[in-house]
Design an enzyme around this catalytic site. Structure first.
Site, PDB file in Angstrom:
ATOM      1  N   HIS A  18     -19.781  -6.146  14.343  1.00 14.72           N
ATOM      2  CA  HIS A  18     -19.372  -7.515  14.044  1.00 14.72           C
ATOM      3  C   HIS A  18     -17.897  -7.590  13.647  1.00 14.72           C
ATOM      4  CE1 HIS A  18     -20.185 -11.187  11.163  1.00 14.72           C
ATOM      5  NE2 HIS A  18     -19.164 -11.388  11.953  1.00 14.72           N
ATOM      6  N   GLU A  44     -19.823 -18.811   8.559  1.00 11.49           N
ATOM      7  CA  GLU A  44     -19.816 -17.581   7.753  1.00 11.49           C
ATOM      8  C   GLU A  44     -18.982 -17.714   6.467  1.00 11.49           C
ATOM      9  OE1 GLU A  44     -20.497 -13.659   9.948  1.00 11.49           O
ATOM     10  OE2 GLU A  44     -18.810 -14.592  10.964  1.00 11.49           O
ATOM     11  N   HIS A  71     -11.815 -12.441   7.029  1.00 13.80           N
ATOM     12  CA  HIS A  71     -12.938 -11.948   7.831  1.00 13.80           C
ATOM     13  C   HIS A  71     -12.502 -11.930   9.287  1.00 13.80           C
ATOM     14  CE1 HIS A  71     -16.707 -11.175   9.658  1.00 13.80           C
ATOM     15  NE2 HIS A  71     -16.739 -12.348  10.250  1.00 13.80           N
ATOM     16  N   HIS A  95     -12.941 -10.096  13.472  1.00 14.81           N
ATOM     17  CA  HIS A  95     -13.771  -9.420  14.469  1.00 14.81           C
ATOM     18  C   HIS A  95     -12.911  -8.434  15.275  1.00 14.81           C
ATOM     19  CE1 HIS A  95     -16.389 -13.341  14.478  1.00 14.81           C
ATOM     20  NE2 HIS A  95     -16.579 -12.624  13.395  1.00 14.81           N
TER      21      HIS A  95
HETATM   22 ZN   LIG Z   1     -17.887 -12.998  11.820  1.00 20.33          ZN
END
Ligand SMILES: [Zn+2]
Length: 239
Positions: free
Chosen positions: A175, A84, A103, A105
């Protein structure tokens, strides 16, 4: 005597901050075995630094790779990469003011990505969230999405960056979230306090109607520059 800071020193400082950021965010539960943090290269602003595919708690300076503006490695040397990474490349491309991206989760934030409950600034340390609901990116309707719910190409990353707009935080349906800021230290602060704001908001929703920060309060809040030194000391202790 004053010593002039050399470009190599600045780069070493950014890489050191990036390593410490990985450790702090893992310790705070913003990142677990997954998730990542990146920093724009100070000497080549189209490029960015990010660890090879590795659990954030284990990242050292030797694991940091350089990626170009298309999120491709400059010198891969057989190392595995985060699938990602386009999240970072495309947010950095769209937002020249952004120097670092997280980023995550985070399970504390996830409920706000899958319901109509808005994630907004509730506590003063998270004033940067603003008084409008955080935008929610949905791979089902965004271009480049492929039903994996992940951001696996530049097109999907660009759509995410568009959803982020000029905000600091974009939620990603079912997500997680991505956070963008003007430095590695600031993005760490914002990612941690987005998670705390979400946690407090979730508790508040159980008790009654949350009394959110208003725009006048948000306008008067500064972004505290503390936290980093203490968090960094905690993660350096075990080195
Ligand atoms: Zn992710």
């Amino acid at each position: 005597m004053t010593t002039k800071t050399q470009p190599a020193d600045i780069e070493a400082q950014v890489i050191d901050d990036l390593v410490v950021a990985n450790r702090i965010l893992a310790k705070k539960g913003v990142l677990d075995g997954w998730g990542h943090v990146s920093a724009r290269c100070p000497n080549n602003p189209k490029h960015f630094f990010m660890a090879r595919s590795l659990a954030p708690a284990l990242v050292t300076a030797a694991d940091i790779m350089e990626f170009d503006e298309d999120s491709e490695p400059v010198d891969q040397r057989g190392r595995r990469m985060y699938a990602e990474r386009y999240i970072h490349g495309e947010i950095l491309r769209a937002r020249p003011d952004v120097m670092a991206v997280v980023h995550s989760h985070s399970s504390k934030v996830l409920p706000f990505s899958v319901t109509d409950a808005p994630l907004r600034a509730l506590i003063h340390m998270a004033a940067f969230l603003g008084d409008e609901p955080a935008p929610v990116f949905d791979t089902r309707v965004a271009p480049g999405g492929d039903f994996t719910m992940l951001v696996l190409n530049s097109q999907s990353g660009a759509a995410l960056a568009k959803e982020l707009g000029n905000r600091s935080v974009v939620l990603m349906r079912g997500h997680g979230m991505s956070v963008a800021a003007a430095s590695v230290r600031l993005v760490v602060f914002m990612a941690i306090y987005t998670q705390i704001n979400a946690e407090v908001l979730l508790s508040a929703l159980h008790l009654g109607t949350p009394n959110f920060m208003d725009s006048a309060e948000i306008a008067r809040s500064d972004r505290p520059d503390r936290g980093w030194e203490a968090w960094a000391a905690e993660v350096r202790e075990n080195e």
